[in-house]
Design a protein around this motif. Structure first.
Motif, PDB file in Angstrom:
ATOM      1  N   PHE A   1       0.861  -1.181   0.000  1.00 22.15           N
ATOM      2  CA  PHE A   1       0.000   0.000   0.000  1.00 22.15           C
ATOM      3  C   PHE A   1       0.894   1.226   0.000  1.00 22.15           C
ATOM      4  O   PHE A   1       1.793   1.343   0.834  1.00 22.15           O
ATOM      5  N   GLU A   2       0.671   2.111  -0.956  1.00 20.89           N
ATOM      6  CA  GLU A   2       1.450   3.344  -1.019  1.00 20.89           C
ATOM      7  C   GLU A   2       0.509   4.532  -1.132  1.00 20.89           C
ATOM      8  O   GLU A   2      -0.595   4.428  -1.669  1.00 20.89           O
ATOM      9  N   MET A   3       0.938   5.662  -0.605  1.00 19.96           N
ATOM     10  CA  MET A   3       0.188   6.896  -0.704  1.00 19.96           C
ATOM     11  C   MET A   3       1.164   7.984  -1.124  1.00 19.96           C
ATOM     12  O   MET A   3       2.065   8.360  -0.359  1.00 19.96           O
ATOM     13  N   LEU A   4       1.022   8.455  -2.374  1.00 20.76           N
ATOM     14  CA  LEU A   4       1.952   9.408  -2.952  1.00 20.76           C
ATOM     15  C   LEU A   4       1.234  10.714  -3.269  1.00 20.76           C
ATOM     16  O   LEU A   4       0.039  10.734  -3.552  1.00 20.76           O
ATOM     17  N   SER A   5       1.985  11.813  -3.242  1.00 18.79           N
ATOM     18  CA  SER A   5       1.439  13.113  -3.604  1.00 18.79           C
ATOM     19  C   SER A   5       2.530  13.932  -4.266  1.00 18.79           C
ATOM     20  O   SER A   5       3.701  13.532  -4.294  1.00 18.79           O
ATOM     21  N   GLY A   6       2.151  15.084  -4.807  1.00 18.60           N
ATOM     22  CA  GLY A   6       3.119  15.930  -5.495  1.00 18.60           C
ATOM     23  C   GLY A   6       2.913  15.882  -6.997  1.00 18.60           C
ATOM     24  O   GLY A   6       2.396  14.902  -7.541  1.00 18.60           O
ATOM     25  N   ASP A   7       3.325  16.934  -7.669  1.00 17.68           N
ATOM     26  CA  ASP A   7       3.148  17.038  -9.114  1.00 17.68           C
ATOM     27  C   ASP A   7       4.373  16.553  -9.886  1.00 17.68           C
ATOM     28  O   ASP A   7       4.303  15.615 -10.672  1.00 17.68           O
ATOM     29  N   LYS A   8       5.515  17.179  -9.632  1.00 18.19           N
ATOM     30  CA  LYS A   8       6.723  16.824 -10.370  1.00 18.19           C
ATOM     31  C   LYS A   8       7.305  15.504  -9.890  1.00 18.19           C
ATOM     32  O   LYS A   8       7.684  14.649 -10.690  1.00 18.19           O
ATOM     33  N   ILE A   9       7.403  15.347  -8.565  1.00 21.31           N
ATOM     34  CA  ILE A   9       7.963  14.115  -7.998  1.00 21.31           C
ATOM     35  C   ILE A   9       6.939  13.543  -7.029  1.00 21.31           C
ATOM     36  O   ILE A   9       6.789  14.033  -5.919  1.00 21.31           O
ATOM     37  N   ARG A  10       6.203  12.536  -7.476  1.00 24.00           N
ATOM     38  CA  ARG A  10       5.207  11.938  -6.600  1.00 24.00           C
ATOM     39  C   ARG A  10       5.915  11.033  -5.584  1.00 24.00           C
ATOM     40  O   ARG A  10       6.601  10.082  -5.953  1.00 24.00           O
ATOM     41  N   ASN A  11       5.751  11.375  -4.320  1.00 22.03           N
ATOM     42  CA  ASN A  11       6.412  10.614  -3.269  1.00 22.03           C
ATOM     43  C   ASN A  11       5.563  10.634  -2.013  1.00 22.03           C
ATOM     44  O   ASN A  11       4.617  11.407  -1.883  1.00 22.03           O
ATOM     45  N   GLY A  12       5.936   9.781  -1.073  1.00 18.71           N
ATOM     46  CA  GLY A  12       5.182   9.707   0.168  1.00 18.71           C
ATOM     47  C   GLY A  12       5.606   8.509   0.988  1.00 18.71           C
ATOM     48  O   GLY A  12       6.801   8.272   1.169  1.00 18.71           O
ATOM     49  N   GLN A  13       4.615   7.723   1.450  1.00 22.43           N
ATOM     50  CA  GLN A  13       4.888   6.583   2.319  1.00 22.43           C
ATOM     51  C   GLN A  13       4.389   5.293   1.671  1.00 22.43           C
ATOM     52  O   GLN A  13       3.489   5.311   0.827  1.00 22.43           O
ATOM     53  N   ALA A  14       4.979   4.187   2.103  1.00 24.34           N
ATOM     54  CA  ALA A  14       4.551   2.873   1.616  1.00 24.34           C
ATOM     55  C   ALA A  14       4.709   1.840   2.730  1.00 24.34           C
ATOM     56  O   ALA A  14       5.588   1.973   3.597  1.00 24.34           O
ATOM     57  N   ILE A  15       3.847   0.851   2.695  1.00 18.70           N
ATOM     58  CA  ILE A  15       3.950  -0.295   3.602  1.00 18.70           C
ATOM     59  C   ILE A  15       3.896  -1.566   2.751  1.00 18.70           C
ATOM     60  O   ILE A  15       2.999  -1.727   1.914  1.00 18.70           O
ATOM     61  N   PHE A  16       4.865  -2.446   2.960  1.00 19.33           N
ATOM     62  CA  PHE A  16       4.904  -3.749   2.305  1.00 19.33           C
ATOM     63  C   PHE A  16       4.653  -4.814   3.376  1.00 19.33           C
ATOM     64  O   PHE A  16       5.185  -4.721   4.485  1.00 19.33           O
ATOM     65  N   SER A  17       3.873  -5.833   3.031  1.00 17.78           N
ATOM     66  CA  SER A  17       3.553  -6.869   4.007  1.00 17.78           C
ATOM     67  C   SER A  17       3.479  -8.235   3.340  1.00 17.78           C
ATOM     68  O   SER A  17       2.894  -8.383   2.268  1.00 17.78           O
ATOM     69  N   LYS A  18       4.077  -9.225   3.988  1.00 23.68           N
ATOM     70  CA  LYS A  18       3.945 -10.604   3.521  1.00 23.68           C
ATOM     71  C   LYS A  18       2.597 -11.203   3.935  1.00 23.68           C
ATOM     72  O   LYS A  18       2.228 -12.270   3.466  1.00 23.68           O
ATOM     73  N   PHE A  19       1.900 -10.498   4.835  1.00 25.91           N
ATOM     74  CA  PHE A  19       0.587 -10.942   5.276  1.00 25.91           C
ATOM     75  C   PHE A  19      -0.487 -10.180   4.489  1.00 25.91           C
ATOM     76  O   PHE A  19      -0.303  -9.008   4.153  1.00 25.91           O
ATOM     77  N   PRO A  20      -1.609 -10.821   4.184  1.00 30.81           N
ATOM     78  CA  PRO A  20      -2.649 -10.148   3.393  1.00 30.81           C
ATOM     79  C   PRO A  20      -3.126  -8.849   4.041  1.00 30.81           C
ATOM     80  O   PRO A  20      -3.297  -8.770   5.264  1.00 30.81           O
ATOM     81  N   ILE A  21      -3.332  -7.833   3.219  1.00 33.25           N
ATOM     82  CA  ILE A  21      -3.845  -6.536   3.667  1.00 33.25           C
ATOM     83  C   ILE A  21      -5.356  -6.526   3.451  1.00 33.25           C
ATOM     84  O   ILE A  21      -5.834  -6.682   2.327  1.00 33.25           O
ATOM     85  N   ILE A  22      -6.127  -6.344   4.529  1.00 29.94           N
ATOM     86  CA  ILE A  22      -7.586  -6.364   4.422  1.00 29.94           C
ATOM     87  C   ILE A  22      -8.193  -4.969   4.526  1.00 29.94           C
ATOM     88  O   ILE A  22      -9.386  -4.795   4.277  1.00 29.94           O
ATOM     89  N   ASN A  23      -7.387  -4.002   4.912  1.00 27.71           N
ATOM     90  CA  ASN A  23      -7.882  -2.632   5.037  1.00 27.71           C
ATOM     91  C   ASN A  23      -6.689  -1.691   4.958  1.00 27.71           C
ATOM     92  O   ASN A  23      -5.575  -2.059   5.326  1.00 27.71           O
TER      93      ASN A  23
END
Length: 340
Positions: free
Chosen positions: A156-178
């Motif tokens: 799951f990633e959440m990016l913002s910005g016009d020229k360089i879209r960046n932000g935060q991300a979470i990677f998980s080996k377990f299923p993401i339900i929300n």
């Protein structure tokens, strides 16, 4: 003081200032930046003050002078502060098939602007992560990069910005339900979260990135800015961080799941925002299981820890490690935890 020569009297005068300042800084955990922003800036100097007072203790010890007790007593009063900077015990590493390895890493846009020359950072970070095999990865200053190849993860990633879209991300080996985000006003910083399922347990993982101080670790912060402007800017940043921490805490209070909080708080373990986010219900995994300096930011002057992994009381903390990997201006940290 009568038995001290003139030079030692001057040294003790400086010692008294350092000890008093450190003693006063112990109160900063409870000082709201929005009320006393100028005073809260002092929290950034606590690692320096601890080291200076330790040096004064050594100085007086070598001279066999009772003046050593001044800094020694102040350091003992704030022993929890000292252990937030340096853990004297050996690192706790308990193996268990039920362990969950959680990594936090500010990846600094995968070296987009070539701060580190002649290196393919995204590829090297991919290889590092593949070697360490974390189950959950929390990244700040993340952007899409074709060189980042992580197999076997939900994302799951959440990016913002016009020229360089960046932000935060979470990677998980377990299923993401929300999944979702907590928007911070007037900034690109924010917090995101995912709910993952491991066996019969649902776990909420937060990735929090508070407002940046915008201090270049490779440069002298006073070189191109007056100390007055620097203090004012940092004070304003701390006020923003407090408002952002309040939004996070409001969201977290509504969660009924087991909780892991990762992130780059852009502030130290001696700050109001750290204390408010940690609260009484979370445990700092470095304090519980780390050793040595808790250095997570590559600041050239003294050790700085601004990246954290915290868990609530549903977890046992079985390990913590900071990796001396120079692929960003932050060092990756990883904790192993187990659901009780």
């Amino acid at each position: 003081m009568a038995k001290l020569n003139l030079f030692d009297k001057f040294v003790f005068f400086l010692n008294s200032i350092a000890a008093t300042t450190l003693l006063l800084s112990y109160l900063l955990l409870y000082v709201e930046p929005k009320r006393f922003a100028f005073v809260s800036v002092l929290s950034l100097t606590v690692p320096f003050l601890i080291i200076v007072n330790l040096l004064f203790v050594i100085y007086w010890l070598l001279k066999v002078k009772k003046q050593l007790f001044l800094s020694l007593i102040v350091l003992l009063i704030g022993f929890n502060y000292v252990t937030s900077l340096y853990k004297f015990s050996t690192s706790k590493q308990l193996e268990s098939p039920e362990n969950i390895a959680v990594m936090n890493y500010n990846v600094r846009l995968f070296n987009l602007f070539k701060w580190i020359p002649d290196i393919s950072v995204a590829k090297d970070i991919s290889e590092f992560i593949s070697d360490k095999k974390p189950d959950i990865i929390s990244m700040q200053e993340y952007r899409h990069d074709d060189g980042l190849l992580l197999k076997g993860y939900y994302k799951f990633e959440m990016l913002s910005g016009d020229k360089i879209r960046n932000g935060q991300a979470i990677f998980s080996k377990f299923p993401i339900i929300n999944k979702g985000s907590i928007e911070f006003p007037n900034t690109f910083n924010n917090a995101i979260f995912v709910d993952v399922v491991k066996g019969r347990d649902t776990i909420r993982v937060y990735n929090v990135h508070l407002q940046s101080l915008k201090i270049d670790a490779s440069k002298d912060p006073l070189k191109n800015e007056t100390s007055e402007n620097l203090v004012k800017r940092v004070g304003n940043t701390f006020r923003m961080q407090q408002a952002q921490a309040d939004l996070f805490l409001e969201h977290k209070a509504k969660c009924s799941y087991k909780i892991i909080v990762c992130g780059d708080l852009n502030n130290t373990a001696y700050s109001y925002v750290y204390n408010s986010i940690k609260g009484d219900d979370l445990k700092d995994t470095f304090v519980e299981a780390g050793n040595g300096f808790g250095r997570s930011f590559d600041f050239k002057f003294f050790p700085v820890r601004i990246d954290f992994i915290m868990v609530d009381d549903h977890f046992e903390i079985n390990g913590f490690k900071t990796f001396n990997v120079k692929l960003s201006d932050h060092f990756p940290i990883m904790s192993t935890v187990k659901v009780k």
